[in-house]
Design an enzyme around this catalytic site. Sequence first.
Site, PDB file in Angstrom:
ATOM      1  N   HIS A 102       0.833  -1.205   0.000  1.00 11.94           N
ATOM      2  CA  HIS A 102       0.000   0.000   0.000  1.00 11.94           C
ATOM      3  C   HIS A 102       0.865   1.251   0.000  1.00 11.94           C
ATOM      4  CE1 HIS A 102       0.572  -1.423   4.152  1.00 11.94           C
ATOM      5  NE2 HIS A 102       0.649  -0.145   4.503  1.00 11.94           N
ATOM      6  N   HIS A 104       0.864   5.231   1.171  1.00  9.83           N
ATOM      7  CA  HIS A 104       0.235   6.248   2.012  1.00  9.83           C
ATOM      8  C   HIS A 104       0.346   7.591   1.294  1.00  9.83           C
ATOM      9  CE1 HIS A 104       0.425   3.949   5.943  1.00  9.83           C
ATOM     10  NE2 HIS A 104       1.387   3.325   5.287  1.00  9.83           N
TER      11      HIS A 104
HETATM   12  P1  5GP Z   1       1.764   0.253   7.297  1.00 11.31           P
HETATM   13  O1  5GP Z   1       2.430   0.356   8.603  1.00 11.31           O
HETATM   14  O2  5GP Z   1       1.517  -1.213   6.992  1.00 11.31           O
HETATM   15  O3  5GP Z   1       2.532   0.962   6.220  1.00 11.31           O
HETATM   16  O4  5GP Z   1       0.383   1.015   7.381  1.00 11.31           O
HETATM   17  C1  5GP Z   1      -0.844   0.385   7.559  1.00 11.31           C
HETATM   18  C2  5GP Z   1      -1.883   1.473   7.646  1.00 11.31           C
HETATM   19  O5  5GP Z   1      -3.153   0.864   7.568  1.00 11.31           O
HETATM   20  C3  5GP Z   1      -1.842   2.286   8.946  1.00 11.31           C
HETATM   21  O6  5GP Z   1      -1.715   3.668   8.633  1.00 11.31           O
HETATM   22  C4  5GP Z   1      -3.166   1.973   9.619  1.00 11.31           C
HETATM   23  O7  5GP Z   1      -3.724   3.087  10.273  1.00 11.31           O
HETATM   24  C5  5GP Z   1      -4.034   1.513   8.450  1.00 11.31           C
HETATM   25  N1  5GP Z   1      -5.047   0.541   8.802  1.00 11.31           N
HETATM   26  C6  5GP Z   1      -4.892  -0.543   9.613  1.00 11.31           C
HETATM   27  N2  5GP Z   1      -6.052  -1.244   9.673  1.00 11.31           N
HETATM   28  C7  5GP Z   1      -6.942  -0.588   8.899  1.00 11.31           C
HETATM   29  C8  5GP Z   1      -8.317  -0.826   8.573  1.00 11.31           C
HETATM   30  O8  5GP Z   1      -8.949  -1.784   9.002  1.00 11.31           O
HETATM   31  N3  5GP Z   1      -8.905   0.075   7.731  1.00 11.31           N
HETATM   32  C9  5GP Z   1      -8.242   1.143   7.238  1.00 11.31           C
HETATM   33  N4  5GP Z   1      -8.938   1.954   6.436  1.00 11.31           N
HETATM   34  N5  5GP Z   1      -6.956   1.406   7.521  1.00 11.31           N
HETATM   35  C10 5GP Z   1      -6.304   0.550   8.341  1.00 11.31           C
END
Ligand code: 5GP
Length: 137
Positions: A102, A104
């Site tokens: 993903h 951001h």
């Molecule tokens: P990572 O650390 O993997 O780069 O970021 C994961 C992101 O996914 C985090 O910013 C977190 O807030 C978001 N996130 C985690 N669970 C969910 C969810 O169930 N729904 C949404 N919309 N975002 C999520």
Amino acid sequence: MTYDDQNIFARILRNELPAIKVYEDEYVLAFMDIMPQADGHTLVIPKTPAVTLLDLPPDAAAYTIQIVQKIAKAIEKALGAEGIVLMQLSGTAAGQTVPHVHFHLIPSSVHELGKHAAQLGDQEKIKTLAEKIKAAL
Ligand code: 5GP
């Protein structure tokens, strides 16, 4: 890397879990981060099952970046953002918590960002921001 099809984003893609979506097509979904690091924090994911950017086939990566650019322009227009941090964490060692690749998009400054937000954002406020972003697409 082995892909876990029960991860949260895979479940959102299958509509098994809710998400506040701003854009969807055959290959990509964009939706609001549930714990935003800034107002308008949006996630863009390819529908291709891949854990990190390194696992994503180049054509899927190329298309996803086109949509990242499209959503970033909409965020800029809708929210008057003067800058957008584009962040992509590949691997738990880098801080990745959800094992589906993903991007951001965070309308903020890198100097303002810290660790992940630890609590849910105000979902009604996030819905309002999502409507503005959708309208600017
Ligand atoms: P990572 O650390 O993997 O780069 O970021 C994961 C992101 O996914 C985090 O910013 C977190 O807030 C978001 N996130 C985690 N669970 C969910 C969810 O169930 N729904 C949404 N919309 N975002 C999520």
